[in-house]
Design an enzyme around this catalytic site. Sequence first.
Site, PDB file in Angstrom:
ATOM      1  N   GLY A 191       0.823  -1.211   0.000  1.00 43.33           N
ATOM      2  CA  GLY A 191       0.000   0.000   0.000  1.00 43.33           C
ATOM      3  C   GLY A 191       0.852   1.252   0.000  1.00 43.33           C
ATOM      4  O   GLY A 191       0.500   2.257   0.618  1.00 43.33           O
TER       5      GLY A 191
ATOM      6  N   HIS B 113     -15.111   6.813 -19.096  1.00 44.45           N
ATOM      7  CA  HIS B 113     -14.917   6.135 -17.809  1.00 44.45           C
ATOM      8  C   HIS B 113     -15.167   7.110 -16.660  1.00 44.45           C
ATOM      9  O   HIS B 113     -14.229   7.805 -16.241  1.00 44.45           O
ATOM     10  CB  HIS B 113     -13.471   5.614 -17.710  1.00 44.45           C
ATOM     11  CG  HIS B 113     -13.179   4.476 -18.628  1.00 44.45           C
ATOM     12  ND1 HIS B 113     -13.316   3.161 -18.249  1.00 44.45           N
ATOM     13  CD2 HIS B 113     -12.764   4.453 -19.911  1.00 44.45           C
ATOM     14  CE1 HIS B 113     -12.996   2.366 -19.261  1.00 44.45           C
ATOM     15  NE2 HIS B 113     -12.657   3.131 -20.280  1.00 44.45           N
TER      16      HIS B 113
ATOM     17  N   CYS C 133     -17.984   1.952 -20.944  1.00 44.17           N
ATOM     18  CA  CYS C 133     -17.143   1.702 -22.122  1.00 44.17           C
ATOM     19  C   CYS C 133     -17.550   0.401 -22.807  1.00 44.17           C
ATOM     20  O   CYS C 133     -18.566   0.377 -23.491  1.00 44.17           O
ATOM     21  CB  CYS C 133     -15.669   1.758 -21.735  1.00 44.17           C
ATOM     22  SG  CYS C 133     -14.650   2.255 -23.128  1.00 44.17           S
TER      23      CYS C 133
ATOM     24  N   GLU D  96     -15.305   6.567 -13.676  1.00 43.20           N
ATOM     25  CA  GLU D  96     -14.578   6.182 -12.450  1.00 43.20           C
ATOM     26  C   GLU D  96     -13.280   6.964 -12.262  1.00 43.20           C
ATOM     27  O   GLU D  96     -12.725   6.964 -11.175  1.00 43.20           O
ATOM     28  CB  GLU D  96     -14.308   4.671 -12.423  1.00 43.20           C
ATOM     29  CG  GLU D  96     -13.270   4.146 -13.404  1.00 43.20           C
ATOM     30  CD  GLU D  96     -13.850   3.717 -14.747  1.00 43.20           C
ATOM     31  OE1 GLU D  96     -14.901   4.267 -15.141  1.00 43.20           O
ATOM     32  OE2 GLU D  96     -13.259   2.849 -15.414  1.00 43.20           O
TER      33      GLU D  96
END
Length: 534
Positions: free
Chosen positions: A17, A509, A383, A511
Amino acid sequence: METKYIFVTGGVVSSLGKGVATASIGLLLKSYGLKVTLQKIDPYINVDPGTMNPYQHGEVYVTKDGAECDLDLGHYERFLNNSLTRDNNITTGQIYYSVITKERRGEYLGKTVQVVPHITDEIKSRVMKLAKANHVDVVITEIGGTVGDIEGQPFLEAARQMRLDQGRNNTMYIHLTLVPYIKAAREFKTKPTQHSVRELRAIGIQPDVLVCRSDSWLTDDERKKISLFCNVPTEAVIDAVDVECIYEIPLVFHKQRLDNLILSNLGIDVGEPDLEEWGLFVDRAKSPSKSVEIAVCGKYVELRDSYKSIMESLYHAAVANDAKLKIKWIDTDRMEDEIQLGNTLAYADGILIPGGFGMRGVEGKIKIVKYARENKKPFLGICLGLQCMIIEYARNVCGMKGANSTEFDDSTAYPVIDLLPEQKKIKNLGGTMRLGDWPCQLEPKTLARKIYGKDLVQERHRHRYEVNPRYIKSLNDKGLVFSGRSPNRKLMEIAEINGHPFYVGTQFHPEFTSRPLAPNPIFYHFISASVKKI
Ligand code: GLN
């Protein structure tokens, strides 16, 4: 104030991370009113990850200027709430490409071109160029991979030289490492951390801060031990304990005064941080009163990182709707049987089909679209998801038997999705799709116009195929509404139907533009339509 350079390295294992840790430090410094940018270095030879399979690399993140980037850029944008550019992601491929191009132009004036100083100079110049271009106070550069990897060496060497060039007050090294808990011995083990710090010191970098990933909080004794063996003050041994919500990490660091430590190390004199809104978001995220279950139907579902931004966008939208998000992963490759598909999807509150490439799993996706349309389940197609929506509508509503995208069947009688003439001429695969921000004009009195609340929006793209203009009228006559188009009206950007709670497809997209404190409107309304009130 002189520009400050922070380098974040990683040790022991990958996937600790580091991207989230880097983004969290960026957010913390920004909360003091400092101008911060974040940069990712990927030590692979590909020029960018655009040509890589998602199983190799996870999601390819797209910036507004159309760069295909590492998914950590997504974390950076979400935490910083800034839009970054292609200069925020460097790869070995780019560095060598540019050094070799300069050599061919004769720019090295007869010298032997070497890793030190030519490659390292090129790396440093890219870090400094980013700082200059954006007039930032602090650049945080995350070096991908783990210390000890052959590929990462030139980047670490460049980072080491930066302290020599810029001075001690203007540079800082933060090392992220793993402190595993060994159940049998009932203790944390600090040896892997000691080894990775030793590796760093061997190349001349003494970390100023250690960020230790651990399952639970380290004790003072463990902190002291790490401090002693790694030559780092105890207050600079920071615990990145596992948390349920990644957006809590900046607060976990703040509680341990990591921000103060960085500011004092770099000699930055600022007031108090403003983390109020962020804290409220985290509080809301941890105690939702409703719930929502979304079926995400794709073919890369075994590697969740392939859908990182989709997951985060659903999460932002769920928090804003006061709902706990549950994602049900559906492998579209195994979804050919309609009864099984109906049983699986019946329990989902909403269905999402994300982007993708190639024909594996496409017929399963088309069946899922049909199910969502007929059963009035909230549906979002992104998409390739939109392209499946068009194929399904053409086949099952407009009677165009065998309608398809030429990506999957180039001899179909109804090529409802096809390459644009300008795409047909392209030979190289890298960086040649329709990429980055493109304007989208919203049609009055449509759901899309209502969702965005304005007439013109910019959203990010990454695709080669488009809705074939020849079929727009036939699809439209049978009730499919193209509610978003390019301003010249040639490219279809959003499709929807009436009489359904939420049935929307986007060629772009959404997102890539969702942020914790500002969810993308398409996601927000998709979740609102799906949310279960309990
Ligand atoms: N494969 C499709 C295209 O190239 C869709 C791409 C995507 O979903 N990102 O147009």
